[in-house]
Write a protein that holds these residues in place. Structure first.
Motif, short mmCIF file in Angstrom:
data_model
loop_
_atom_site.label_atom_id
_atom_site.label_comp_id
_atom_site.label_asym_id
_atom_site.label_seq_id
_atom_site.Cartn_x
_atom_site.Cartn_y
_atom_site.Cartn_z
N GLU A 224 -8.36 -2.73 -1.31
CA GLU A 224 -8.36 -4.17 -1.12
C GLU A 224 -8.67 -4.89 -2.44
OE1 GLU A 224 -8.15 -7.94 0.51
OE2 GLU A 224 -7.45 -6.02 1.32
N LYS A 225 -9.58 -4.34 -3.22
CA LYS A 225 -10.00 -4.95 -4.48
C LYS A 225 -8.82 -5.12 -5.43
CE LYS A 225 -13.32 -4.21 -8.25
NZ LYS A 225 -14.40 -3.32 -8.75
N TYR A 226 -7.93 -4.14 -5.45
CA TYR A 226 -6.79 -4.17 -6.38
C TYR A 226 -5.46 -4.47 -5.67
CZ TYR A 226 -10.06 -2.33 -9.76
OH TYR A 226 -11.16 -2.16 -10.60
N ARG A 227 -5.54 -4.94 -4.41
CA ARG A 227 -4.35 -5.29 -3.64
C ARG A 227 -3.33 -4.16 -3.67
NH1 ARG A 227 -6.32 -9.29 -0.76
NH2 ARG A 227 -4.18 -9.54 -0.03
N TRP A 228 -3.81 -2.94 -3.40
CA TRP A 228 -2.99 -1.75 -3.57
C TRP A 228 -1.76 -1.75 -2.66
CZ3 TRP A 228 -6.64 1.56 -6.43
CH2 TRP A 228 -5.99 2.50 -7.25
N GLU A 229 -1.91 -2.25 -1.44
CA GLU A 229 -0.78 -2.27 -0.53
C GLU A 229 0.39 -3.05 -1.10
OE1 GLU A 229 -0.26 -0.76 2.32
OE2 GLU A 229 -2.24 0.17 2.49
N GLU A 230 0.07 -4.10 -1.86
CA GLU A 230 1.12 -4.94 -2.44
C GLU A 230 1.64 -4.38 -3.75
OE1 GLU A 230 -0.88 -8.72 -2.63
OE2 GLU A 230 -1.50 -8.51 -0.54
N THR A 231 0.74 -3.86 -4.59
CA THR A 231 1.18 -3.37 -5.90
C THR A 231 1.97 -2.07 -5.81
OG1 THR A 231 -0.97 -2.29 -6.23
CG2 THR A 231 -0.69 -4.48 -7.16
N GLU A 232 1.83 -1.32 -4.69
CA GLU A 232 2.61 -0.10 -4.53
C GLU A 232 3.84 -0.32 -3.65
OE1 GLU A 232 -0.11 2.67 -2.78
OE2 GLU A 232 0.11 1.87 -0.74
N SER A 233 4.09 -1.58 -3.28
CA SER A 233 5.27 -1.89 -2.46
C SER A 233 6.55 -1.73 -3.28
CB SER A 233 5.17 -3.31 -1.90
OG SER A 233 5.23 -4.26 -2.95
N GLY A 234 7.66 -1.58 -2.59
CA GLY A 234 8.94 -1.38 -3.26
C GLY A 234 9.31 -2.46 -4.26
N PRO A 235 9.23 -3.76 -3.89
CA PRO A 235 9.62 -4.81 -4.83
C PRO A 235 8.76 -4.85 -6.10
CG PRO A 235 9.55 -5.66 -2.60
CD PRO A 235 8.94 -4.30 -2.54
N VAL A 236 7.54 -4.33 -6.03
CA VAL A 236 6.67 -4.32 -7.21
C VAL A 236 6.81 -3.01 -7.97
CG1 VAL A 236 4.30 -4.49 -8.07
CG2 VAL A 236 5.03 -5.90 -6.15
N LEU A 237 6.47 -1.89 -7.33
CA LEU A 237 6.46 -0.60 -8.02
C LEU A 237 7.87 -0.15 -8.41
CD1 LEU A 237 4.49 1.61 -8.93
CD2 LEU A 237 4.88 2.75 -6.74
N PHE A 238 8.83 -0.29 -7.51
CA PHE A 238 10.21 0.07 -7.80
C PHE A 238 11.07 -1.17 -7.95
CE2 PHE A 238 8.78 4.11 -5.99
CZ PHE A 238 9.34 5.01 -6.89
N GLY A 239 10.48 -2.25 -8.42
CA GLY A 239 11.18 -3.51 -8.55
C GLY A 239 12.15 -3.53 -9.71
N GLY A 240 12.93 -4.59 -9.75
CA GLY A 240 13.86 -4.78 -10.85
C GLY A 240 13.17 -5.41 -12.05
N SER A 241 13.94 -6.16 -12.83
CA SER A 241 13.37 -6.80 -14.01
C SER A 241 12.50 -8.00 -13.64
CB SER A 241 14.48 -7.25 -14.96
OG SER A 241 15.26 -6.15 -15.38
N THR A 242 12.75 -8.58 -12.48
CA THR A 242 12.09 -9.82 -12.07
C THR A 242 11.47 -9.66 -10.69
OG1 THR A 242 13.60 -11.17 -13.38
CG2 THR A 242 12.45 -12.28 -11.58
N LEU A 243 10.27 -10.21 -10.55
CA LEU A 243 9.60 -10.28 -9.26
C LEU A 243 9.76 -11.70 -8.72
CD1 LEU A 243 7.78 -8.84 -7.16
CD2 LEU A 243 5.82 -9.76 -8.42
N ILE A 244 10.24 -11.81 -7.49
CA ILE A 244 10.43 -13.11 -6.85
C ILE A 244 9.44 -13.22 -5.70
CG2 ILE A 244 12.07 -14.60 -5.63
CD1 ILE A 244 14.32 -13.01 -7.06
N VAL A 245 8.66 -14.30 -5.72
CA VAL A 245 7.59 -14.49 -4.75
C VAL A 245 7.90 -15.69 -3.88
CG1 VAL A 245 5.11 -14.87 -4.45
CG2 VAL A 245 5.94 -13.60 -6.45
N LEU A 246 7.85 -15.50 -2.58
CA LEU A 246 7.93 -16.60 -1.63
C LEU A 246 6.55 -16.78 -1.01
CD1 LEU A 246 9.46 -18.68 0.11
CD2 LEU A 246 10.00 -16.82 1.70
#
Length: 255
Positions: A224-246
Motif C-alpha cells: 500500500e505504501k508504494y501503491r504496488w498494485e498500480e505500479t505493477e499493472s500492465g499499463p505501468v510496468l508493461f506500458g508504452g512510451s506514455t502513461l495516460i491517466v483518467l
C-alpha cells in the motif's frame, strides 16, 4: 474524436503529442459521453489539434498556453488564453467539466502547482485526462539502472537559449503523479498506455515476472505504501512510451 488532426481552411493541424496518444484519448472521451455543451479545457493548447477534436465533439472548449502563435487559425469558437502554466490559470473555480493535459506536465518547473490549478478549475464530478512519459515501464527502469537518471542533463546555456519548458524538466513516476492527484481531489478511474511495446514484451517479460513475484512477497502495508498494485499493472510496468491517466474530481473531500 480519434483523428490526429483537423482540416481547417486548407491547413492541417498536426498534434504536438504523438497520434496514438490522441487516438487513445479520443476513445476515452467517447466512453465518457460528455453532454453537448460541456466545458472542456486543453492545457497546454499547443497547435490546437486536440482542442479542435473536442470542439467537433460538441464541447465548449478553452485552451491556455504561453505561446498562442502556434494555435492561430483554429476554430474561433475555441477560447484561447495566454497563460504561464507554472502560474495561476485564468479561469474561475470549478468551471470545467473536463480538464485535459497531454504531454505538458513534464515540461513545467512547478508540476505541483499545475495539478493544484487543474483541481481548482475542475468541477466536482468532472474529469481529468493527463498524459506524460511513462518512466516506470520495464525499459525505462533498466535505463535508470544503467544511467542513474531518467532523462538527459540539460546545460544552463541550452536552457537559457530555449527558455523554460522546451524539454522534459520534471519526469514523474506513477507514485508521484498518484499522490498529486489525491492531494488535489482527484480519484483515478483508469490507467492506459498509448501503445504496446512489443520488443519490451518479447525481451523483458522475465524481468517483469521477477518484479511481480517480488512485489507479491511484500507485506500488505508495504504494498500500500508504494501503491504496488498500480505500479505493477500492465499499463505501468508493461506500458508504452506514455502513461495516460483518467481521473475524476471528488464531489466532496473525505477527511
Amino acid at each position: 474524436m480519434d483523428k490526429s488532426g483537423d482540416q481547417r481552411q486548407g491547413r492541417t493541424l498536426a498534434p504536438r503529442a504523438r497520434p496514438e496518444i490522441h487516438q487513445k484519448v479520443g476513445k476515452l472521451l467517447r466512453r465518457l459521453s460528455l453532454p453537448s455543451g460541456a466545458r472542456a479545457l486543453d492545457v497546454p493548447l499547443g497547435p490546437g489539434a486536440m482542442a479542435e477534436q473536442l470542439r467537433q465533439g460538441g464541447l465548449a472548449v478553452w485552451g491556455a498556453d504561453l505561446d498562442l502563435a502556434q494555435s492561430e487559425g483554429i476554430d474561433p469558437a475555441i477560447g484561447r488564453e495566454h497563460a504561464d502554466l507554472n502560474g495561476v490559470l485564468p479561469f474561475p473555480d470549478q468551471f470545467f467539466d473536463l480538464v485535459l493535459s497531454l504531454e505538458g506536465i513534464e515540461h513545467l518547473e512547478n508540476p505541483f502547482h499545475f495539478l493544484r490549478e487543474l483541481g481548482r478549475v475542475c468541477r466536482p464530478g468532472g474529469y481529468l485526462l493527463l498524459s506524460t512519459p511513462n518512466i516506470c515501464n520495464l525499459e525505462e527502469r533498466l535505463n535508470f539502472l544503467a544511467r542513474g537518471a531518467f532523462y538527459r542533463y540539460i546545460p544552463a546555456a541550452e536552457h537559457a537559449r530555449h527558455g523554460s519548458g522546451f524539454d522534459h524538466q520534471n519526469l514523474m513516476t506513477w507514485v508521484e503523479i498518484r499522490q498529486l492527484l489525491d492531494w488535489n481531489g482527484f480519484s483515478p478511474v483508469g490507467l492506459f498506455r498509448d501503445k504496446i511495446k512489443w520488443r519490451q514484451l518479447a525481451f523483458l517479460w522475465p524481468l517483469g515476472l521477477l518484479l511481480w513475484a517480488f512485489g507479491k512477497l511484500q507485506s500488505r502495508a508495504r504494498r500500500e505504501k508504494y501503491r504496488w498494485e498500480e505500479t505493477e499493472s500492465g499499463p505501468v510496468l508493461f506500458g508504452g512510451s506514455t502513461l495516460i491517466v483518467l481521473a475524476r474530481k471528488e464531489a466532496k473531500r473525505v477527511g
